[in-house]
Design a protein around this motif. Structure first.
Motif, short mmCIF file in Angstrom:
data_model
loop_
_atom_site.label_atom_id
_atom_site.label_comp_id
_atom_site.label_asym_id
_atom_site.label_seq_id
_atom_site.Cartn_x
_atom_site.Cartn_y
_atom_site.Cartn_z
N ASP A 143 59.94 63.09 47.00
CA ASP A 143 59.02 62.83 48.11
C ASP A 143 59.61 63.29 49.44
O ASP A 143 59.62 62.57 50.41
CB ASP A 143 58.66 61.35 48.16
N GLY A 144 60.12 64.52 49.47
CA GLY A 144 60.68 65.05 50.71
C GLY A 144 59.62 65.26 51.77
O GLY A 144 58.48 65.61 51.47
N LEU A 145 60.00 65.03 53.01
CA LEU A 145 59.07 65.19 54.12
C LEU A 145 59.25 66.51 54.84
O LEU A 145 58.33 67.02 55.44
CB LEU A 145 59.26 64.04 55.11
N CYS A 146 60.46 67.06 54.77
CA CYS A 146 60.79 68.28 55.49
C CYS A 146 61.10 69.40 54.51
O CYS A 146 61.88 69.21 53.58
CB CYS A 146 62.03 68.06 56.36
N THR A 147 60.51 70.55 54.73
CA THR A 147 60.77 71.70 53.87
C THR A 147 61.23 72.86 54.73
O THR A 147 60.59 73.21 55.72
CB THR A 147 59.50 72.09 53.10
N ILE A 148 62.36 73.44 54.32
CA ILE A 148 62.92 74.60 54.99
C ILE A 148 62.86 75.76 54.02
O ILE A 148 63.30 75.63 52.88
CB ILE A 148 64.39 74.36 55.39
N THR A 149 62.33 76.87 54.44
CA THR A 149 62.28 78.07 53.61
C THR A 149 63.08 79.16 54.32
O THR A 149 62.86 79.41 55.51
CB THR A 149 60.83 78.53 53.39
N ALA A 150 64.01 79.77 53.58
CA ALA A 150 64.88 80.79 54.17
C ALA A 150 65.18 81.87 53.15
O ALA A 150 65.05 81.65 51.95
CB ALA A 150 66.18 80.15 54.66
N GLU A 151 65.61 83.01 53.64
CA GLU A 151 66.09 84.06 52.74
C GLU A 151 67.42 83.58 52.17
O GLU A 151 68.32 83.20 52.91
CB GLU A 151 66.28 85.37 53.50
N ARG A 152 67.53 83.58 50.85
CA ARG A 152 68.70 83.02 50.17
C ARG A 152 70.00 83.67 50.63
O ARG A 152 70.95 82.98 51.00
CB ARG A 152 68.55 83.17 48.65
N GLU A 153 70.06 84.97 50.63
CA GLU A 153 71.31 85.68 50.96
C GLU A 153 71.67 85.49 52.43
O GLU A 153 72.84 85.31 52.78
CB GLU A 153 71.20 87.16 50.62
N VAL A 154 70.69 85.49 53.32
CA VAL A 154 70.95 85.30 54.75
C VAL A 154 71.49 83.89 54.99
O VAL A 154 72.46 83.71 55.74
CB VAL A 154 69.65 85.55 55.56
N LEU A 155 70.88 82.89 54.34
CA LEU A 155 71.36 81.52 54.47
C LEU A 155 72.78 81.38 53.92
O LEU A 155 73.64 80.77 54.55
CB LEU A 155 70.42 80.55 53.75
N LYS A 156 73.03 81.98 52.78
CA LYS A 156 74.37 81.90 52.17
C LYS A 156 75.42 82.52 53.09
O LYS A 156 76.48 81.92 53.31
CB LYS A 156 74.37 82.60 50.82
N GLN A 157 75.14 83.69 53.64
CA GLN A 157 76.11 84.35 54.52
C GLN A 157 76.34 83.54 55.80
O GLN A 157 77.47 83.47 56.30
CB GLN A 157 75.65 85.77 54.85
N ALA A 158 75.30 82.92 56.33
CA ALA A 158 75.46 82.08 57.52
C ALA A 158 76.33 80.86 57.20
O ALA A 158 77.18 80.47 58.01
CB ALA A 158 74.09 81.64 58.03
N LEU A 159 76.13 80.26 56.03
CA LEU A 159 76.96 79.13 55.62
C LEU A 159 78.42 79.55 55.45
O LEU A 159 79.34 78.83 55.85
CB LEU A 159 76.44 78.53 54.31
N ILE A 160 78.64 80.72 54.89
CA ILE A 160 80.01 81.22 54.71
C ILE A 160 80.68 81.43 56.07
O ILE A 160 81.83 81.05 56.28
CB ILE A 160 80.01 82.51 53.87
N ARG A 161 79.94 82.02 57.03
CA ARG A 161 80.51 82.23 58.37
C ARG A 161 80.86 80.90 59.04
O ARG A 161 81.94 80.75 59.60
CB ARG A 161 79.53 83.01 59.24
N ALA A 162 79.95 79.94 58.98
CA ALA A 162 80.21 78.65 59.61
C ALA A 162 81.33 77.89 58.92
O ALA A 162 82.10 77.16 59.55
CB ALA A 162 78.93 77.81 59.63
#
Length: 163
Positions: free
Chosen positions: A48-67
């Motif tokens: 029953d999630g209220l918030c949904t985030i949709t992102a490009e998988r590879e772009v999100l992964k690379q941003a997480l790696i940088r951070a």
């Protein structure tokens, strides 16, 4: 499975009271059988999630790696700050170094901050070859459900952490 890959050789399987042994050519693999009741995994999958985030998988992964480069080496915590169509990925370490990576995503929910172990999120993003990833959240204390719209047979649950 890797031991059996591309082989037509016969395999000997031996079952004991609490062990399993597989023998193939000169390889002997033994595993302990675990006897016990396992929890119902369906109970930890948020429905029953209220918030949904949709992102490009590879772009999100690379941003997480940088951070994650500046995250605490022991806890690997990273904070996701959600705003209208934006995620700020924030990390800091004991040396007072900070990372803040901003990423455009599809998100129209309330502002929200939540922390995760970045390694778990990267592992879940590495597990698929889909273009789009979807994160579903209820609040900053509830687990995150990571799914792929193109791959409906897998769900990844990532528990939050306090930062």
């Amino acid at each position: 499975a890797r031991l059996l890959d591309n082989s037509d050789d016969k395999v000997k399987i031996t079952l004991g009271n609490n062990h399993l042994r597989v023998e193939l050519n000169n390889i002997r693999f033994t595993s302990k059988l675990i006897d016990g009741r396992f929890p119902d995994y369906n109970r930890v999958i948020p429905d029953d999630g209220l918030c949904t985030i949709t992102a490009e998988r590879e772009v999100l992964k690379q941003a997480l790696i940088r951070a994650s480069i500046l995250s605490n080496e022991k806890y690997r915590g990273i904070r996701l700050v959600l705003e209208n169509n934006l995620i700020h990925l924030q990390a800091q370490n004991p040396d007072q170094e900070e990372a803040d990576v901003e990423l455009e995503v599809e998100y129209n929910g309330d502002n929200l901050e939540i922390g995760f172990n970045v390694n778990y999120m990267i592992d879940a993003l590495n597990a698929a070859n889909c273009d789009t990833a979807q994160l579903t959240l209820r609040d900053s204390n509830s687990s995150c459900l990571l799914t792929y719209p193109d791959q409906t047979d897998c769900k990844y649950v990532i528990m939050p952490m306090r930062l």
